[in-house]
Scaffold this motif. Structure first.
Motif, PDB file in Angstrom:
ATOM      1  N   SER A   4      -5.618   5.034   4.720  1.00  0.00           N
ATOM      2  CA  SER A   4      -4.920   3.989   5.477  1.00  0.00           C
ATOM      3  C   SER A   4      -5.854   3.051   6.235  1.00  0.00           C
ATOM      4  N   PRO A   5      -7.026   3.491   6.725  1.00  0.00           N
ATOM      5  CA  PRO A   5      -7.905   2.513   7.380  1.00  0.00           C
ATOM      6  C   PRO A   5      -8.421   1.421   6.438  1.00  0.00           C
ATOM      7  N   GLN A   6      -8.363   1.683   5.141  1.00  0.00           N
ATOM      8  CA  GLN A   6      -8.854   0.709   4.162  1.00  0.00           C
ATOM      9  C   GLN A   6      -7.769  -0.264   3.721  1.00  0.00           C
ATOM     10  N   LEU A   7      -6.540  -0.051   4.146  1.00  0.00           N
ATOM     11  CA  LEU A   7      -5.423  -0.868   3.701  1.00  0.00           C
ATOM     12  C   LEU A   7      -4.967  -1.802   4.816  1.00  0.00           C
ATOM     13  N   PRO A   8      -4.398  -2.935   4.504  1.00  0.00           N
ATOM     14  CA  PRO A   8      -4.145  -3.466   3.171  1.00  0.00           C
ATOM     15  C   PRO A   8      -5.420  -4.020   2.544  1.00  0.00           C
ATOM     16  N   ASP A   9      -5.424  -4.029   1.235  1.00  0.00           N
ATOM     17  CA  ASP A   9      -6.576  -4.521   0.499  1.00  0.00           C
ATOM     18  C   ASP A   9      -6.093  -5.120  -0.816  1.00  0.00           C
ATOM     19  N   GLY A  10      -6.993  -5.741  -1.543  1.00  0.00           N
ATOM     20  CA  GLY A  10      -6.634  -6.352  -2.822  1.00  0.00           C
ATOM     21  C   GLY A  10      -5.626  -7.471  -2.630  1.00  0.00           C
ATOM     22  N   ASP A  11      -4.547  -7.406  -3.379  1.00  0.00           N
ATOM     23  CA  ASP A  11      -3.516  -8.442  -3.303  1.00  0.00           C
ATOM     24  C   ASP A  11      -2.494  -8.196  -2.192  1.00  0.00           C
ATOM     25  N   GLU A  12      -2.530  -7.039  -1.567  1.00  0.00           N
ATOM     26  CA  GLU A  12      -1.543  -6.718  -0.530  1.00  0.00           C
ATOM     27  C   GLU A  12      -1.439  -7.792   0.554  1.00  0.00           C
ATOM     28  N   PRO A  13      -2.553  -8.240   1.160  1.00  0.00           N
ATOM     29  CA  PRO A  13      -2.411  -9.261   2.209  1.00  0.00           C
ATOM     30  C   PRO A  13      -1.784 -10.555   1.696  1.00  0.00           C
TER      31      PRO A  13
END
Length: 192
Positions: A4-13
């Motif tokens: 969870s500390p690495q999210l959001p990532d990629g296309d999520e934002p």
């Protein structure tokens, strides 16, 4: 929890900023949302707009489909990014329940239903898509609604048929890759 500390990532934002644009501005133009850095509630680094070219009106529109942002916008407005994750996890869980029901309708066997459930629910792609802001979990639930409707044949109620038609119509708005699946399920439903 561990990632969870690495999210959001990629296309999520990018999906989330479209939802924010719908909520704050009532539109899909995202440049002003990026300029205001509306995404800082859930994403710290600078987020460059994800687009190919400006629209004919000079506005920037995301390359990502607006279906998922439109569906998660209420959860984002009420509970923020964590609320979106919980909502999508619940939808994904519902999709696996629909898998169980579909296998039960076909086989009438609880063991086969649990095996079918496990092949979906415990697969790596499904697990990782179930708790991130991507259209796959919601798409799986809508596809399974179409599969269940197809299994009902002529016994399906008009209300269920209309709801399933709406679910299939939403699929291409989640991602263009769902267009073929939605069309195929629609044809199967009509034939049955």
């Amino acid at each position: 929890w561990s990632i969870s500390p690495q999210l959001p990532d990629g296309d999520e934002p990018h999906y989330l900023i479209i939802a924010q644009s719908l909520l704050r501005d009532g539109d899909l133009a995202i440049e002003n949302n990026h300029t205001r850095r509306d995404y800082h509630d859930y994403f710290e680094p600078f987020l460059k707009p994800d687009f190919l070219r400006r629209g004919v009106n000079g506005q920037i529109y995301s390359i990502h489909a607006p279906g998922l942002p439109a569906v998660v916008a209420p959860a984002l407005a009420l509970f923020g990014y964590p609320g979106v994750l919980v909502f999508l996890a619940l939808v994904s869980a519902g999709a696996t329940a629909l898998v169980w029901i579909a296998v039960w309708k076909v086989t009438g066997d609880a063991a086969a239903s649990w095996f079918g459930w496990a092949t979906v629910a415990l697969s790596a792609p499904f697990v990782f898509q179930a708790f991130t802001v991507y259209p796959d979990g919601l798409g799986a639930a809508l596809v399974m609604a179409g599969v269940l409707a197809s299994l009902s044949g002529r016994d399906i109620s008009l209300r269920t048929l209309m709801a399933t038609g709406g679910a299939l119509a939403l699929l291409p708005w989640l991602h263009t890759r769902f267009s073929l699946t939605a069309s195929a399920l629609g044809v199967v439903m009509l034939l049955r």
